[in-house]
Design a protein around this motif. Structure first.
Motif, PDB file in Angstrom:
ATOM      1  N   SER A 209       0.843  -1.199   0.000  1.00  0.00           N
ATOM      2  CA  SER A 209       0.000   0.000   0.000  1.00  0.00           C
ATOM      3  C   SER A 209       0.879   1.250   0.000  1.00  0.00           C
ATOM      4  CB  SER A 209      -0.921   0.010   1.219  1.00  0.00           C
ATOM      5  OG  SER A 209      -1.784  -1.112   1.210  1.00  0.00           O
ATOM      6  N   PRO A 210       0.736   2.124  -0.994  1.00  0.00           N
ATOM      7  CA  PRO A 210       1.603   3.305  -1.093  1.00  0.00           C
ATOM      8  C   PRO A 210       1.178   4.412  -0.134  1.00  0.00           C
ATOM      9  CG  PRO A 210       0.004   3.315  -2.877  1.00  0.00           C
ATOM     10  CD  PRO A 210      -0.222   2.033  -2.108  1.00  0.00           C
ATOM     11  N   ILE A 211       2.162   5.026   0.504  1.00  0.00           N
ATOM     12  CA  ILE A 211       1.928   6.193   1.350  1.00  0.00           C
ATOM     13  C   ILE A 211       2.731   7.382   0.816  1.00  0.00           C
ATOM     14  CG2 ILE A 211       2.162   7.172   3.657  1.00  0.00           C
ATOM     15  CD1 ILE A 211      -0.014   5.071   3.434  1.00  0.00           C
ATOM     16  N   ASP A 344       8.619  -5.220  -6.258  1.00  0.00           N
ATOM     17  CA  ASP A 344       7.398  -4.532  -6.688  1.00  0.00           C
ATOM     18  C   ASP A 344       7.770  -3.348  -7.583  1.00  0.00           C
ATOM     19  OD1 ASP A 344       4.978  -3.166  -6.932  1.00  0.00           O
ATOM     20  OD2 ASP A 344       4.354  -3.625  -4.888  1.00  0.00           O
ATOM     21  N   ASN A 345       7.289  -3.367  -8.844  1.00  0.00           N
ATOM     22  CA  ASN A 345       7.577  -2.295  -9.790  1.00  0.00           C
ATOM     23  C   ASN A 345       6.581  -1.142  -9.703  1.00  0.00           C
ATOM     24  OD1 ASN A 345       9.827  -3.573 -10.923  1.00  0.00           O
ATOM     25  ND2 ASN A 345       8.537  -4.785 -12.294  1.00  0.00           N
ATOM     26  N   ILE A 346       5.552  -1.287  -8.880  1.00  0.00           N
ATOM     27  CA  ILE A 346       4.521  -0.249  -8.776  1.00  0.00           C
ATOM     28  C   ILE A 346       4.639   0.509  -7.455  1.00  0.00           C
ATOM     29  CG2 ILE A 346       2.031   0.175  -8.672  1.00  0.00           C
ATOM     30  CD1 ILE A 346       1.646  -2.159 -10.572  1.00  0.00           C
ATOM     31  N   VAL A 347       4.679  -0.218  -6.345  1.00  0.00           N
ATOM     32  CA  VAL A 347       4.811   0.405  -5.022  1.00  0.00           C
ATOM     33  C   VAL A 347       6.158  -0.015  -4.437  1.00  0.00           C
ATOM     34  CG1 VAL A 347       3.853   0.610  -2.705  1.00  0.00           C
ATOM     35  CG2 VAL A 347       2.319   0.388  -4.674  1.00  0.00           C
ATOM     36  N   SER A 348       7.074   0.917  -4.332  1.00  0.00           N
ATOM     37  CA  SER A 348       8.403   0.590  -3.828  1.00  0.00           C
ATOM     38  C   SER A 348       8.360   0.298  -2.335  1.00  0.00           C
ATOM     39  CB  SER A 348       9.366   1.748  -4.100  1.00  0.00           C
ATOM     40  OG  SER A 348       9.029   2.865  -3.284  1.00  0.00           O
ATOM     41  N   VAL A 349       9.428  -0.330  -1.854  1.00  0.00           N
ATOM     42  CA  VAL A 349       9.541  -0.615  -0.420  1.00  0.00           C
ATOM     43  C   VAL A 349       9.479   0.685   0.376  1.00  0.00           C
ATOM     44  CG1 VAL A 349      11.077  -1.492   1.381  1.00  0.00           C
ATOM     45  CG2 VAL A 349      10.830  -2.755  -0.779  1.00  0.00           C
ATOM     46  N   GLU A 350      10.166   1.721  -0.113  1.00  0.00           N
ATOM     47  CA  GLU A 350      10.191   3.008   0.593  1.00  0.00           C
ATOM     48  C   GLU A 350       8.805   3.651   0.643  1.00  0.00           C
ATOM     49  OE1 GLU A 350      12.225   2.094  -1.803  1.00  0.00           O
ATOM     50  OE2 GLU A 350      14.047   1.744  -0.616  1.00  0.00           O
TER      51      GLU A 350
END
Length: 399
Positions: A209-211, A344-350
């Motif tokens: 989930s992107p923040i 993940d190429n869409i939502v990075s770990v960071e």
């Protein structure tokens, strides 16, 4: 060429194919039965894959009850499915006869269908969590069309998720619940908790989930550049029309595949190599349906994702306005488990890790697990990592 000629050619093709099947069936009893039998199934599966694809689609088969519906949205309850041991993706699962007190509400992303949580019998989140002793509920967002372009995050969070939480509390008889959200589903969960949670949500699990939208790969750099370049430029009237941002499902499907174009080629080669294996073909086509059959993404929702969460990157600062409600992520007190896919190429770990800096709960854990954006949720290693870690973590916090 006329339509009648097309039908004639199609019928001739089927007749020829069936003759070939009969021939292969006969010769399969000859000198090399193993090779010839595989050839028979190869041809049969190849024909059915083209002419009767629906036979191979096995998603959304777990029995359930619909507890609530409101327009496109509905809430499902999945009663306990298994009482005896069964095999799930190659591993033996022994159903837990003792039920955990805290129920789970599964929240899917937008732009995909709810059945990704019930992809197939051997790769079903609802069945797996059921067997681990949880009461399982699932939100379905339906299939928005162009007429739903005005559907905004306000409706998803402030109206539909609020209704879902209330219904789960009422049906389960429990005041506290757990919420598990994948991708945008996790983001919607966090937004709801930041705006409405008054102790109802005991545990939150987010998966890819992107923040921090500015921390995600190439498009994150683009968003940062746009923010710096347009800091004092007002949004033109042209961009205020939600219809202009509505994304049809077929376009969304192409955009998703473009994030990893080589994967589609490799997947197709693997399909051809295993075409004689009906179980493999079923798994391949069911999973492919996830990426080939996507619902529209409502324009008003896309607008807020681009301007507020994307360009302004408001969530990275800890809060955002959702309709008339402010969602303050720093106010979240629920126990939190957040996952990110290493590839993940869409939502990075960071981008996913940022939530760890915002929530004010002492019990928070961040996990990097193998897989891309889809693989971390439902790939071959997902049960070993994401699923099992989630179930174990929730089990310790659900009684």
């Amino acid at each position: 060429m006329s339509i009648s000629h097309c039908f004639i050619r199609r019928d001739r093709y089927r007749i020829s194919a069936y003759r070939l099947l009969i021939f292969l069936t006969l010769v399969s009893t000859m000198r090399n039965p193993g090779l010839l039998t595989r050839s028979y199934f190869f041809v049969r599966n190849a024909i059915e894959r083209r002419t009767q694809t629906e036979k191979f689609i096995v998603s959304d088969k777990t029995s359930h009850d619909v507890l609530f519906s409101d327009g496109l949205m509905e809430l499902r309850f999945y009663p306990q499915q298994d009482e005896t041991p069964f095999v799930l993706d190659g591993d033996a699962i022994v159903p837990d006869q003792q039920q955990h007190r805290t129920p789970i509400l599964l929240v899917p992303p937008l732009g995909v269908y709810h059945w990704i949580y019930d992809l197939m019998a051997e790769r079903s989140w609802v069945r797996f969590l059921n067997a681990r002793g949880f009461q399982v509920y699932l939100v379905c967002w339906g299939a928005p069309s162009k007429s739903d372009a005005g559907l905004s995050i306000d409706t998803y969070v402030n109206h539909w998720l609020s209704k879902a939480v209330e219904q789960v509390q009422e049906h389960s008889g429990q005041q506290q619940i757990s919420m598990v959200g994948y991708c945008m589903g996790g983001l919607l969960t966090l937004l709801w908790a930041g705006a409405h949670d008054r102790g109802q949500i005991r545990n939150i699990v987010t998966i890819a989930s992107p923040i921090d939208f500015h921390a995600s790969h190439v498009y994150g750099k683009v968003l940062r550049w746009v923010k710096q370049s347009t800091r004092r430029v007002p949004i033109p009237e042209y961009f205020r029309d939600s219809q202009r941002f509505h994304v049809p499902g077929d376009i969304l499907s192409v955009m998703f595949k473009m994030t990893n174009p080589l994967a589609g080629v490799v997947s197709y080669i693997d399909l051809v190599r295993n075409l004689s294996d009906r179980d493999y073909v079923t798994a391949h086509l069911t999973t492919r349906e996830w990426f080939n059959n996507m619902p529209d993404y409502p324009g008003a929702t896309v607008q807020q994702l681009i301007f507020d969460f994307g360009i302004k990157n408001s969530l990275a600062d800890g809060s955002a306005m959702i309709g008339k409600h402010r969602s303050d992520l720093t106010s979240i007190r629920s126990n939190l488990l957040a996952f990110a896919g290493k590839s993940d190429n869409i939502v990075s770990v960071e981008a996913a890790r940022k939530i760890m800096d915002l929530v004010n709960t002492e019990d928070r854990t961040f996990m990097e697990v193998p897989g891309g954006h889809a693989g971390v949720f439902a790939g071959g290693k997902a049960q070993e990592h994401t699923w099992t870690i989630t179930a174990d973590w929730l089990a310790q916090r659900s009684d």
